[in-house]
Design a protein around this motif. Structure first.
Motif, PDB file in Angstrom:
ATOM      1  N   SER A 129       0.842  -1.189   0.000  1.00  0.00           N
ATOM      2  CA  SER A 129       0.000   0.000   0.000  1.00  0.00           C
ATOM      3  C   SER A 129       0.885   1.249   0.000  1.00  0.00           C
ATOM      4  O   SER A 129       1.975   1.242   0.602  1.00  0.00           O
ATOM      5  CB  SER A 129      -0.894   0.001   1.246  1.00  0.00           C
ATOM      6  N   PRO A 130       0.452   2.327  -0.649  1.00  0.00           N
ATOM      7  CA  PRO A 130       1.240   3.566  -0.651  1.00  0.00           C
ATOM      8  C   PRO A 130       1.520   4.098   0.753  1.00  0.00           C
ATOM      9  O   PRO A 130       2.535   4.763   0.976  1.00  0.00           O
ATOM     10  CB  PRO A 130       0.339   4.538  -1.434  1.00  0.00           C
ATOM     11  N   ASN A 131       0.621   3.801   1.710  1.00  0.00           N
ATOM     12  CA  ASN A 131       0.823   4.284   3.078  1.00  0.00           C
ATOM     13  C   ASN A 131       1.323   3.187   4.021  1.00  0.00           C
ATOM     14  O   ASN A 131       1.149   3.279   5.247  1.00  0.00           O
ATOM     15  CB  ASN A 131      -0.474   4.900   3.633  1.00  0.00           C
ATOM     16  N   LEU A 132       1.947   2.147   3.455  1.00  0.00           N
ATOM     17  CA  LEU A 132       2.421   1.010   4.251  1.00  0.00           C
ATOM     18  C   LEU A 132       3.362   1.455   5.370  1.00  0.00           C
ATOM     19  O   LEU A 132       3.135   1.160   6.548  1.00  0.00           O
ATOM     20  CB  LEU A 132       3.120  -0.007   3.347  1.00  0.00           C
ATOM     21  N   LYS A 133       4.442   2.140   5.015  1.00  0.00           N
ATOM     22  CA  LYS A 133       5.448   2.508   6.013  1.00  0.00           C
ATOM     23  C   LYS A 133       4.869   3.417   7.087  1.00  0.00           C
ATOM     24  O   LYS A 133       5.187   3.290   8.276  1.00  0.00           O
ATOM     25  CB  LYS A 133       6.637   3.176   5.327  1.00  0.00           C
ATOM     26  N   GLN A 134       4.013   4.332   6.687  1.00  0.00           N
ATOM     27  CA  GLN A 134       3.397   5.258   7.632  1.00  0.00           C
ATOM     28  C   GLN A 134       2.537   4.515   8.648  1.00  0.00           C
ATOM     29  O   GLN A 134       2.567   4.816   9.852  1.00  0.00           O
ATOM     30  CB  GLN A 134       2.543   6.272   6.877  1.00  0.00           C
ATOM     31  N   THR A 180      -0.381 -17.430   0.109  1.00  0.00           N
ATOM     32  CA  THR A 180      -0.784 -16.027   0.118  1.00  0.00           C
ATOM     33  C   THR A 180      -0.725 -15.535   1.547  1.00  0.00           C
ATOM     34  O   THR A 180      -1.324 -16.131   2.437  1.00  0.00           O
ATOM     35  CB  THR A 180      -2.205 -15.829  -0.435  1.00  0.00           C
ATOM     36  N   MET A 181       0.021 -14.463   1.773  1.00  0.00           N
ATOM     37  CA  MET A 181       0.152 -13.871   3.104  1.00  0.00           C
ATOM     38  C   MET A 181      -0.161 -12.392   2.995  1.00  0.00           C
ATOM     39  O   MET A 181       0.348 -11.713   2.101  1.00  0.00           O
ATOM     40  CB  MET A 181       1.580 -14.083   3.628  1.00  0.00           C
ATOM     41  N   GLN A 182      -1.013 -11.878   3.868  1.00  0.00           N
ATOM     42  CA  GLN A 182      -1.338 -10.466   3.799  1.00  0.00           C
ATOM     43  C   GLN A 182      -1.486  -9.861   5.184  1.00  0.00           C
ATOM     44  O   GLN A 182      -1.756 -10.564   6.161  1.00  0.00           O
ATOM     45  CB  GLN A 182      -2.612 -10.234   2.993  1.00  0.00           C
ATOM     46  N   ILE A 183      -1.281  -8.551   5.256  1.00  0.00           N
ATOM     47  CA  ILE A 183      -1.409  -7.813   6.506  1.00  0.00           C
ATOM     48  C   ILE A 183      -2.507  -6.774   6.330  1.00  0.00           C
ATOM     49  O   ILE A 183      -2.465  -5.975   5.388  1.00  0.00           O
ATOM     50  CB  ILE A 183      -0.083  -7.125   6.882  1.00  0.00           C
ATOM     51  N   ASN A 184      -3.492  -6.815   7.232  1.00  0.00           N
ATOM     52  CA  ASN A 184      -4.596  -5.855   7.206  1.00  0.00           C
ATOM     53  C   ASN A 184      -4.544  -4.966   8.441  1.00  0.00           C
ATOM     54  O   ASN A 184      -4.321  -5.449   9.557  1.00  0.00           O
ATOM     55  CB  ASN A 184      -5.935  -6.574   7.136  1.00  0.00           C
ATOM     56  N   ASN A 185      -4.768  -3.700   8.234  1.00  0.00           N
ATOM     57  CA  ASN A 185      -4.709  -2.703   9.294  1.00  0.00           C
ATOM     58  C   ASN A 185      -5.925  -2.820  10.208  1.00  0.00           C
ATOM     59  O   ASN A 185      -7.051  -3.038   9.744  1.00  0.00           O
ATOM     60  CB  ASN A 185      -4.664  -1.308   8.672  1.00  0.00           C
ATOM     61  N   ALA A 186      -5.705  -2.649  11.512  1.00  0.00           N
ATOM     62  CA  ALA A 186      -6.815  -2.721  12.462  1.00  0.00           C
ATOM     63  C   ALA A 186      -7.711  -1.484  12.366  1.00  0.00           C
ATOM     64  O   ALA A 186      -8.922  -1.574  12.586  1.00  0.00           O
ATOM     65  CB  ALA A 186      -6.277  -2.857  13.881  1.00  0.00           C
ATOM     66  N   LYS A 187      -7.124  -0.367  12.033  1.00  0.00           N
ATOM     67  CA  LYS A 187      -7.851   0.906  12.047  1.00  0.00           C
ATOM     68  C   LYS A 187      -9.055   0.899  11.118  1.00  0.00           C
ATOM     69  O   LYS A 187     -10.144   1.313  11.488  1.00  0.00           O
ATOM     70  CB  LYS A 187      -6.884   2.036  11.670  1.00  0.00           C
ATOM     71  N   ASP A 188      -8.849   0.414   9.903  1.00  0.00           N
ATOM     72  CA  ASP A 188      -9.936   0.430   8.914  1.00  0.00           C
ATOM     73  C   ASP A 188     -10.072  -0.883   8.150  1.00  0.00           C
ATOM     74  O   ASP A 188     -10.889  -0.989   7.238  1.00  0.00           O
ATOM     75  CB  ASP A 188      -9.726   1.580   7.931  1.00  0.00           C
ATOM     76  N   GLY A 243      -7.994  -2.028   6.138  1.00  0.00           N
ATOM     77  CA  GLY A 243      -7.371  -1.892   4.825  1.00  0.00           C
ATOM     78  C   GLY A 243      -6.190  -2.827   4.606  1.00  0.00           C
ATOM     79  O   GLY A 243      -5.456  -3.161   5.544  1.00  0.00           O
ATOM     80  N   LEU A 244      -6.024  -3.264   3.360  1.00  0.00           N
ATOM     81  CA  LEU A 244      -4.908  -4.126   2.987  1.00  0.00           C
ATOM     82  C   LEU A 244      -3.637  -3.291   2.881  1.00  0.00           C
ATOM     83  O   LEU A 244      -3.559  -2.354   2.073  1.00  0.00           O
ATOM     84  CB  LEU A 244      -5.202  -4.809   1.649  1.00  0.00           C
ATOM     85  N   LEU A 245      -2.641  -3.630   3.696  1.00  0.00           N
ATOM     86  CA  LEU A 245      -1.378  -2.899   3.686  1.00  0.00           C
ATOM     87  C   LEU A 245      -0.304  -3.593   2.865  1.00  0.00           C
ATOM     88  O   LEU A 245       0.523  -2.936   2.232  1.00  0.00           O
ATOM     89  CB  LEU A 245      -0.864  -2.718   5.124  1.00  0.00           C
ATOM     90  N   TRP A 246      -0.344  -4.930   2.878  1.00  0.00           N
ATOM     91  CA  TRP A 246       0.731  -5.701   2.222  1.00  0.00           C
ATOM     92  C   TRP A 246       0.199  -7.077   1.867  1.00  0.00           C
ATOM     93  O   TRP A 246      -0.584  -7.661   2.615  1.00  0.00           O
ATOM     94  CB  TRP A 246       1.921  -5.809   3.174  1.00  0.00           C
ATOM     95  N   ARG A 247       0.625  -7.569   0.715  1.00  0.00           N
ATOM     96  CA  ARG A 247       0.187  -8.902   0.272  1.00  0.00           C
ATOM     97  C   ARG A 247       1.323  -9.567  -0.493  1.00  0.00           C
ATOM     98  O   ARG A 247       1.956  -8.945  -1.360  1.00  0.00           O
ATOM     99  CB  ARG A 247      -1.056  -8.790  -0.614  1.00  0.00           C
ATOM    100  N   PHE A 248       1.570 -10.818  -0.153  1.00  0.00           N
ATOM    101  CA  PHE A 248       2.638 -11.601  -0.787  1.00  0.00           C
ATOM    102  C   PHE A 248       2.032 -12.898  -1.318  1.00  0.00           C
ATOM    103  O   PHE A 248       1.302 -13.591  -0.605  1.00  0.00           O
ATOM    104  CB  PHE A 248       3.732 -11.907   0.236  1.00  0.00           C
ATOM    105  N   TYR A 249       2.340 -13.205  -2.569  1.00  0.00           N
ATOM    106  CA  TYR A 249       1.842 -14.451  -3.182  1.00  0.00           C
ATOM    107  C   TYR A 249       3.021 -15.186  -3.801  1.00  0.00           C
ATOM    108  O   TYR A 249       3.869 -14.589  -4.467  1.00  0.00           O
ATOM    109  CB  TYR A 249       0.814 -14.140  -4.265  1.00  0.00           C
ATOM    110  N   LYS A 250       3.074 -16.490  -3.584  1.00  0.00           N
ATOM    111  CA  LYS A 250       4.179 -17.284  -4.113  1.00  0.00           C
ATOM    112  C   LYS A 250       3.716 -18.677  -4.492  1.00  0.00           C
ATOM    113  O   LYS A 250       3.029 -19.356  -3.724  1.00  0.00           O
ATOM    114  CB  LYS A 250       5.275 -17.385  -3.050  1.00  0.00           C
ATOM    115  N   GLN A 251       4.067 -19.089  -5.695  1.00  0.00           N
ATOM    116  CA  GLN A 251       3.866 -20.468  -6.120  1.00  0.00           C
ATOM    117  C   GLN A 251       5.137 -21.246  -5.854  1.00  0.00           C
ATOM    118  O   GLN A 251       6.237 -20.733  -6.097  1.00  0.00           O
ATOM    119  CB  GLN A 251       3.543 -20.539  -7.611  1.00  0.00           C
ATOM    120  N   MET A 252       5.000 -22.460  -5.356  1.00  0.00           N
ATOM    121  CA  MET A 252       6.170 -23.260  -5.020  1.00  0.00           C
ATOM    122  C   MET A 252       5.996 -24.695  -5.493  1.00  0.00           C
ATOM    123  O   MET A 252       4.948 -25.295  -5.293  1.00  0.00           O
ATOM    124  CB  MET A 252       6.414 -23.235  -3.511  1.00  0.00           C
ATOM    125  N   ASN A 253       7.038 -25.211  -6.089  1.00  0.00           N
ATOM    126  CA  ASN A 253       7.104 -26.621  -6.455  1.00  0.00           C
ATOM    127  C   ASN A 253       8.328 -27.203  -5.765  1.00  0.00           C
ATOM    128  O   ASN A 253       9.455 -26.864  -6.112  1.00  0.00           O
ATOM    129  CB  ASN A 253       7.253 -26.810  -7.967  1.00  0.00           C
TER     130      ASN A 253
END
Length: 215
Positions: free
Chosen positions: A30-35, A168-176, A178-188
């Protein structure tokens, strides 16, 4: 004989190369991730949403038992991720809520089995944390010994069979929520270890993309 040996070496090398293949990786920030994460002090890991599918259904497949395996896998992977983050807690800027407390609060509030029906901010409010880590893992067994591979995940004994996983791993903000960060990976890769070891391997793939890692 020499030809047979060369053929065997070639096949072994091919299988090992395939088992270590890294598939598609996608990262969203998210553009406001670091903040936002600069204000976070405690985050919670929810039980994984795990699905187990078969490229080829094994004999005597039991759908009820498979659902139970999915539930157990989700809990085991939650525990594996918690263990990994706890062991490396000095590397991160936040504290991780004890998963026993997380799960107890989810059950106490009657949402443990229906997390998909709750908003992220509602869940975070119940848990009393600044953000939640939500993960899903789609696992497909290949070959006729798929059921044995599932057991390697659940009890930690490896089979050496190649399988496919999508994390799939993601971090959602408690305040609203909102999705702050999302990581997706395929693995064999080979499944040869416990859920804790699996999370170790997966988190190495996440690497420095994990936003709570200290600079």
């Amino acid at each position: 004989m020499k030809q047979k040996i060369l053929t065997a070496i070639f096949l072994f090398t091919s299988v090992m190369a395939f088992s270590q293949f890294d598939g598609v990786k996608q990262v969203f920030e998210s553009p406001n991730l670091k903040q936002e994460i600069a204000t976070h002090k405690t985050v919670a890991i929810l039980p994984f949403k795990a699905t187990i599918s078969f490229k080829r259904l094994p004999k005597n497949f039991n759908e009820v038992a498979n659902k139970e395996d999915e539930k157990n896998l989700g809990m085991n992977m939650q525990s594996g991720l918690y263990t990994y983050l706890l062991r490396k807690s000095s590397d991160y800027t936040v504290a991780i809520q004890d998963i026993d407390r997380t799960n107890a609060l989810l059950k106490k509030n009657g949402i443990f089995e229906i997390l998909d029906e709750q908003s992220s901010d509602e869940i975070a409010k119940i848990l009393g944390v600044d953000a939640i880590i939500k993960c899903s893992y789609a696992y497909e067994k290949t070959g006729s010994e798929g059921a044995a591979i599932v057991k390697s995940l659940l009890i930690g004994f490896g089979t050496g069979k190649v399988a496919t996983g999508e994390l799939t791993m993601q971090i959602n903000n408690a305040k609203d929520g909102g999705l702050l960060w999302r990581f997706y990976k395929q693995m064999n890769e080979d499944v040869m270890s416990s859920p804790s070891a699996m999370m170790e391997r997966m988190m190495r793939k996440v690497g420095r993309n994990f936003p709570y890692e200290k600079d």
